[in-house]
Write an enzyme that holds these catalytic residues in place. Structure first.
Site, PDB file in Angstrom:
ATOM      1  N   ILE A  51       0.882  -1.326   0.212  1.00  0.00           N
ATOM      2  CA  ILE A  51      -0.046   0.059  -0.099  1.00  0.00           C
ATOM      3  C   ILE A  51       0.862   1.137   0.167  1.00  0.00           C
ATOM      4  O   ILE A  51       1.733   1.515   1.187  1.00  0.00           O
ATOM      5  CB  ILE A  51      -0.991   0.086   1.356  1.00  0.00           C
ATOM      6  CG1 ILE A  51      -1.834  -1.052   1.125  1.00  0.00           C
ATOM      7  CG2 ILE A  51      -1.699   1.262   1.415  1.00  0.00           C
ATOM      8  CD1 ILE A  51      -2.781  -1.170   2.311  1.00  0.00           C
ATOM      9  N   PRO A  52       0.846   1.756  -1.086  1.00  0.00           N
ATOM     10  CA  PRO A  52       2.132   2.935  -1.442  1.00  0.00           C
ATOM     11  C   PRO A  52       2.103   4.314  -0.644  1.00  0.00           C
ATOM     12  O   PRO A  52       2.061   5.134  -1.456  1.00  0.00           O
ATOM     13  CB  PRO A  52       2.250   2.635  -2.837  1.00  0.00           C
ATOM     14  CG  PRO A  52       0.802   2.607  -3.272  1.00  0.00           C
ATOM     15  CD  PRO A  52       0.386   1.730  -2.311  1.00  0.00           C
ATOM     16  N   CYS A  53       2.065   4.285   0.448  1.00  0.00           N
ATOM     17  CA  CYS A  53       1.860   5.550   1.148  1.00  0.00           C
ATOM     18  C   CYS A  53       3.318   6.495   1.097  1.00  0.00           C
ATOM     19  O   CYS A  53       3.303   7.557   1.341  1.00  0.00           O
ATOM     20  CB  CYS A  53       1.881   5.331   2.724  1.00  0.00           C
ATOM     21  SG  CYS A  53       3.050   4.301   3.701  1.00  0.00           S
ATOM     22  N   HIS A  54       4.468   5.816   0.503  1.00  0.00           N
ATOM     23  CA  HIS A  54       5.690   6.408   0.384  1.00  0.00           C
ATOM     24  C   HIS A  54       5.660   7.324  -1.047  1.00  0.00           C
ATOM     25  O   HIS A  54       6.251   8.190  -1.297  1.00  0.00           O
ATOM     26  CB  HIS A  54       6.800   5.573  -0.105  1.00  0.00           C
ATOM     27  CG  HIS A  54       6.606   4.547  -1.207  1.00  0.00           C
ATOM     28  ND1 HIS A  54       5.668   3.333  -1.324  1.00  0.00           N
ATOM     29  CD2 HIS A  54       6.874   4.681  -2.402  1.00  0.00           C
ATOM     30  CE1 HIS A  54       5.815   2.879  -2.328  1.00  0.00           C
ATOM     31  NE2 HIS A  54       6.397   3.445  -3.132  1.00  0.00           N
ATOM     32  N   ARG A  55       4.408   7.256  -1.756  1.00  0.00           N
ATOM     33  CA  ARG A  55       4.113   8.192  -3.004  1.00  0.00           C
ATOM     34  C   ARG A  55       3.362   9.458  -2.497  1.00  0.00           C
ATOM     35  O   ARG A  55       3.281  10.085  -3.487  1.00  0.00           O
ATOM     36  CB  ARG A  55       3.323   7.166  -3.934  1.00  0.00           C
ATOM     37  CG  ARG A  55       4.161   5.844  -4.739  1.00  0.00           C
ATOM     38  CD  ARG A  55       3.243   5.453  -5.365  1.00  0.00           C
ATOM     39  NE  ARG A  55       3.900   4.182  -5.745  1.00  0.00           N
ATOM     40  CZ  ARG A  55       3.390   3.108  -6.394  1.00  0.00           C
ATOM     41  NH1 ARG A  55       2.081   2.977  -6.802  1.00  0.00           N
ATOM     42  NH2 ARG A  55       3.971   1.994  -6.698  1.00  0.00           N
TER      43      ARG A  55
END
Length: 279
Positions: free
Chosen positions: A240-244
């Site tokens: 779940i790409p919260c780094h984006r």
């Protein structure tokens, strides 16, 4: 071979000394490698040179990506989980726990967990019978298991690697295809958190969004702060790409598993996307 610790050390140094624009030799000396060895290690990890990689992390690049992400993100949200990103093809099954399960903090649930190593360090992954429910990076195994138990207080933890965990390993190795099976997620959160996490999945790889853009995408434009809190509670790293999600005023911003790791993820995705375009 995994060189994440060396890369993270180099990224920390570069961030702290960005104004001085250190040369390759200086960064290599900081991580105790010869310039040639450091260049080789970095290219092996990222697929591009340190100089090219750092270009992907500049404010200019971030602004350019954000400018197109607004329209790309809107398009992705309007069509649902589409084929605009590899993740969109793999994460099509998302199930939240029932209100009762959420209230009981996993009571009567069996969580199977295992450890692994990927491009961004060591991680612990856990799953229920329905799907992956937890993926965190860690330093100490014992602490990692304790934190998992704290997240699912009443669940029974069983150290066992299952097919779902092998799918995650294949994902890191870029060998997982839609035909091989889709990674299922079993999330524990409030309805608002689940909505934010689903919106994160719709940000295409190598693209970035801001907290404000994400709040707008879920039709709650004034909830940027609440969106940020939900992002910070994301239980499944990278998948779940919260780094984006970055700050609108520039800068990488905070990250639950360390800002250096966030920098590495953003740069690695950009480098991978660039490489694929050139094929």
């Amino acid at each position: 071979m995994n060189h994440y610790e060396t890369i993270a050390n180099a990224l920390t140094y570069l961030r702290e000394n960005a104004r001085q624009q250190p040369e390759l030799e200086e960064v290599a000396a900081h991580v105790h490698l010869s310039p040639q060895h450091f260049q080789r290690v970095f290219a092996e990890w990222a697929g591009v040179s340190p100089k090219k990689f750092l270009q992907f992390l500049t404010l200019h690049h971030a602004k350019a990506v954000l400018a197109q992400s607004a329209s790309v993100l809107d398009a992705a949200l309007s069509t649902g989980l589409s084929g605009s990103s590899r993740l969109h093809d793999l994460f099509v099954s998302i199930e939240g726990v029932t209100p009762g399960e959420f209230k009981n903090q996993g009571e009567a649930l069996v969580l199977k967990y295992s450890f692994g190593t990927c491009q961004f360090g060591k991680y612990i992954v856990a799953s229920t019978a329905k799907g992956i429910c937890y993926l965190h990076f860690y330093q100490q195994e014992e602490t990692a298991v304790q934190e998992l138990q704290q997240s699912w207080t009443n669940a029974l933890l069983v150290p066992e690697q299952v097919e779902l965990h092998l799918q995650v390993t294949a994902f890191w190795q870029q060998s997982l295809t839609p035909a091989a099976g889709k990674i299922k997620l079993h999330l524990s959160g409030t309805p608002f958190q689940l909505k934010v996490w689903e919106a994160l999945l719709r940000i295409p790889e190598a693209h970035l969004s801001t907290y404000g853009q994400l709040a707008k995408s879920i039709e709650q434009p004034s909830a940027s702060r609440a969106v940020g809190t939900a992002i910070g509670s994301n239980p499944i790293a990278f998948l779940i790409p919260c780094h984006r999600v970055i700050r609108s005023v520039g800068g990488i911003g905070e990250y639950r598993w360390g800002s250096e790791r966030k920098m590495a993820m953003i740069g690695w995705e950009a480098a991978t996307a660039q490489s694929e375009k050139q094929r």
